[in-house]
Write an enzyme that holds these catalytic residues in place. Structure first.
Site, PDB file in Angstrom:
ATOM      1  N   LYS A 274      32.383  30.820  47.741  1.00  0.00           N
ATOM      2  CA  LYS A 274      33.577  30.779  48.601  1.00  0.00           C
ATOM      3  C   LYS A 274      33.345  29.905  49.825  1.00  0.00           C
ATOM      4  O   LYS A 274      34.224  29.146  50.238  1.00  0.00           O
ATOM      5  CB  LYS A 274      33.915  32.194  49.081  1.00  0.00           C
ATOM      6  CG  LYS A 274      34.927  32.917  48.238  1.00  0.00           C
ATOM      7  CD  LYS A 274      35.435  34.117  49.016  1.00  0.00           C
ATOM      8  CE  LYS A 274      36.215  35.052  48.146  1.00  0.00           C
ATOM      9  NZ  LYS A 274      36.598  36.273  48.881  1.00  0.00           N
TER      10      LYS A 274
ATOM     11  N   ARG B  68      43.870  30.222  48.341  1.00  0.00           N
ATOM     12  CA  ARG B  68      42.902  30.070  49.431  1.00  0.00           C
ATOM     13  C   ARG B  68      43.088  28.735  50.139  1.00  0.00           C
ATOM     14  O   ARG B  68      42.996  28.650  51.361  1.00  0.00           O
ATOM     15  CB  ARG B  68      41.470  30.202  48.880  1.00  0.00           C
ATOM     16  CG  ARG B  68      40.416  30.395  49.956  1.00  0.00           C
ATOM     17  CD  ARG B  68      39.063  30.823  49.389  1.00  0.00           C
ATOM     18  NE  ARG B  68      39.156  32.100  48.719  1.00  0.00           N
ATOM     19  CZ  ARG B  68      39.226  32.260  47.384  1.00  0.00           C
ATOM     20  NH1 ARG B  68      39.155  31.220  46.582  1.00  0.00           N
ATOM     21  NH2 ARG B  68      39.341  33.452  46.863  1.00  0.00           N
TER      22      ARG B  68
ATOM     23  N   PHE C 298      35.568  30.623  39.581  1.00  0.00           N
ATOM     24  CA  PHE C 298      34.955  31.952  39.462  1.00  0.00           C
ATOM     25  C   PHE C 298      36.054  32.972  39.157  1.00  0.00           C
ATOM     26  O   PHE C 298      37.229  32.640  39.053  1.00  0.00           O
ATOM     27  CB  PHE C 298      34.191  32.321  40.751  1.00  0.00           C
ATOM     28  CG  PHE C 298      35.070  32.539  41.955  1.00  0.00           C
ATOM     29  CD1 PHE C 298      35.531  31.473  42.698  1.00  0.00           C
ATOM     30  CD2 PHE C 298      35.444  33.824  42.342  1.00  0.00           C
ATOM     31  CE1 PHE C 298      36.346  31.665  43.806  1.00  0.00           C
ATOM     32  CE2 PHE C 298      36.261  34.032  43.460  1.00  0.00           C
ATOM     33  CZ  PHE C 298      36.708  32.947  44.187  1.00  0.00           C
ATOM     34  N   GLY C 299      35.650  34.215  39.041  1.00  0.00           N
ATOM     35  CA  GLY C 299      36.596  35.332  38.887  1.00  0.00           C
ATOM     36  C   GLY C 299      37.556  35.147  37.722  1.00  0.00           C
ATOM     37  O   GLY C 299      37.140  34.883  36.589  1.00  0.00           O
TER      38      GLY C 299
ATOM     39  N   ASP D   3      39.698  32.779  37.228  1.00  0.00           N
ATOM     40  CA  ASP D   3      40.120  31.382  37.009  1.00  0.00           C
ATOM     41  C   ASP D   3      40.304  31.027  35.525  1.00  0.00           C
ATOM     42  O   ASP D   3      41.257  30.314  35.183  1.00  0.00           O
ATOM     43  CB  ASP D   3      39.132  30.403  37.652  1.00  0.00           C
ATOM     44  CG  ASP D   3      39.300  30.318  39.161  1.00  0.00           C
ATOM     45  OD1 ASP D   3      40.343  30.752  39.664  1.00  0.00           O
ATOM     46  OD2 ASP D   3      38.383  29.808  39.831  1.00  0.00           O
TER      47      ASP D   3
ATOM     48  N   GLY E 268      29.843  37.391  51.349  1.00  0.00           N
ATOM     49  CA  GLY E 268      28.487  37.254  50.837  1.00  0.00           C
ATOM     50  C   GLY E 268      28.480  36.255  49.685  1.00  0.00           C
ATOM     51  O   GLY E 268      27.446  35.965  49.097  1.00  0.00           O
ATOM     52  N   ASN E 269      29.651  35.691  49.354  1.00  0.00           N
ATOM     53  CA  ASN E 269      29.841  34.805  48.209  1.00  0.00           C
ATOM     54  C   ASN E 269      29.679  33.337  48.635  1.00  0.00           C
ATOM     55  O   ASN E 269      30.583  32.746  49.227  1.00  0.00           O
ATOM     56  CB  ASN E 269      31.248  35.082  47.635  1.00  0.00           C
ATOM     57  CG  ASN E 269      31.601  34.229  46.432  1.00  0.00           C
ATOM     58  OD1 ASN E 269      30.930  33.251  46.127  1.00  0.00           O
ATOM     59  ND2 ASN E 269      32.674  34.610  45.750  1.00  0.00           N
TER      60      ASN E 269
ATOM     61  N   ASP F 115      40.729  37.882  52.213  1.00  0.00           N
ATOM     62  CA  ASP F 115      40.701  38.907  51.180  1.00  0.00           C
ATOM     63  C   ASP F 115      41.715  38.461  50.153  1.00  0.00           C
ATOM     64  O   ASP F 115      42.851  38.127  50.476  1.00  0.00           O
ATOM     65  CB  ASP F 115      41.039  40.292  51.717  1.00  0.00           C
ATOM     66  CG  ASP F 115      40.643  41.345  50.686  1.00  0.00           C
ATOM     67  OD1 ASP F 115      39.452  41.438  50.365  1.00  0.00           O
ATOM     68  OD2 ASP F 115      41.530  42.034  50.165  1.00  0.00           O
TER      69      ASP F 115
HETATM   70  P1  IMP Z   1      37.345  39.374  47.641  1.00  0.00           P
HETATM   71  O1  IMP Z   1      38.478  38.618  48.262  1.00  0.00           O
HETATM   72  O2  IMP Z   1      36.059  38.637  47.770  1.00  0.00           O
HETATM   73  O3  IMP Z   1      37.283  40.800  48.089  1.00  0.00           O
HETATM   74  O4  IMP Z   1      37.535  39.507  46.081  1.00  0.00           O
HETATM   75  C1  IMP Z   1      38.624  39.066  45.435  1.00  0.00           C
HETATM   76  C2  IMP Z   1      38.436  39.092  43.940  1.00  0.00           C
HETATM   77  O5  IMP Z   1      39.652  38.550  43.420  1.00  0.00           O
HETATM   78  C3  IMP Z   1      37.321  38.194  43.408  1.00  0.00           C
HETATM   79  O6  IMP Z   1      36.146  38.887  43.163  1.00  0.00           O
HETATM   80  C4  IMP Z   1      37.927  37.659  42.125  1.00  0.00           C
HETATM   81  O7  IMP Z   1      37.740  38.585  41.086  1.00  0.00           O
HETATM   82  C5  IMP Z   1      39.399  37.580  42.452  1.00  0.00           C
HETATM   83  N1  IMP Z   1      39.719  36.242  43.024  1.00  0.00           N
HETATM   84  C6  IMP Z   1      39.991  35.932  44.314  1.00  0.00           C
HETATM   85  N2  IMP Z   1      40.180  34.603  44.457  1.00  0.00           N
HETATM   86  C7  IMP Z   1      40.007  34.080  43.245  1.00  0.00           C
HETATM   87  C8  IMP Z   1      40.053  32.727  42.770  1.00  0.00           C
HETATM   88  O8  IMP Z   1      40.261  31.743  43.497  1.00  0.00           O
HETATM   89  N3  IMP Z   1      39.819  32.586  41.465  1.00  0.00           N
HETATM   90  C9  IMP Z   1      39.569  33.614  40.619  1.00  0.00           C
HETATM   91  N4  IMP Z   1      39.481  34.877  41.014  1.00  0.00           N
HETATM   92  C10 IMP Z   1      39.710  35.112  42.326  1.00  0.00           C
END
Ligand code: IMP
Length: 194
Positions: free
Chosen positions: A16, A178, A149-150, A152, A12-13, A70
């Site tokens: 990404k 990724r 994001f997240g 980073d 839903g992001n 994931d």
């Molecule tokens: P999901 O894979 O969307 O279930 O969530 C993974 C979670 O890990 C994200 O919400 C971030 O908090 C963290 N994450 C995953 N990939 C990254 C990235 O490339 N940068 C920063 N945080 C990440």
């Protein structure tokens, strides 16, 4: 580009989807968001299990080939936490960063890695291929940068002295978990599906 192979990217992001389309540029593959109603229950115990749950859900919903990732951050001194709970470690992105820095403060070892598992399924949700990409590094003492994001702003990849949030997007994509997983997956798709 003409004749793009459209693959639903099970998330839903929108950030990404933008990121994976940048990485896939020139491959002839275009990633699109799932149809309305994508809301999988991510109750797997590993990144790879959760990527399968998401891919299957999106494939059946959209009746299309689907790829899911994931991903998360695994911190050595915290026994791999937040790991599969990275997105749920606290209620907002800033609180998640603050909690991580607080929990890691007593430790000298700041080694960490980002992990990204990907599963490609057909339109019925049957597994076609799975890959895992990793990006090793360390958690910074304090956050810097606003890109990405997240986590980073607190992740310094091995061989660099800046956080991912201080890097241009094309550099992140070259070294990220990724980016690595997706390039392996694209190679597979080109050789076996297109
Ligand atoms: P999901 O894979 O969307 O279930 O969530 C993974 C979670 O890990 C994200 O919400 C971030 O908090 C963290 N994450 C995953 N990939 C990254 C990235 O490339 N940068 C920063 N945080 C990440």
């Amino acid at each position: 580009m003409e004749n793009n192979l459209k693959i639903v990217f099970a998330t839903g992001n929108a950030h990404k989807v933008h990121e994976v389309n940048e990485i896939a540029k020139g491959s002839g593959i275009e990633f699109i968001l799932p149809d309305e109603g994508f809301d999988p229950i991510e109750d797997g115990e590993t990144f790879i299990q959760n990527s399968y749950i998401k891919a299957k859900d999106a494939a059946i919903l959209s009746n299309n080939l689907s790829l899911a990732d994931d991903s998360g951050l695994c911190v050595e001194a915290l026994d791999g936490a937040p790991g599969i709970y990275s997105a749920r470690y606290d209620s907002t992105p800033q609180k998640r960063i603050d909690k991580l820095l607080t929990n890691l403060a007593p430790f000298g070892n700041r080694k960490a890695k980002f992990v990204c598992a990907m599963t490609l399924v057909d339109n019925k949700g049957e597994i076609i291929h799975q890959v895992v990409g990793e990006c090793k590094g360390a958690i910074a003492e304090k956050q810097s940068g606003t890109n990405g994001f997240g986590y980073d702003p607190v992740f310094i990849p091995e061989g660099y002295d800046i956080t991912i949030a201080q890097m241009p997007e094309n550099l992140k994509n070259k070294i990220s978990h990724r980016g690595k997983a997706l390039r392996m997956m694209i190679e597979f798709i080109k050789n076996n599906i297109m």
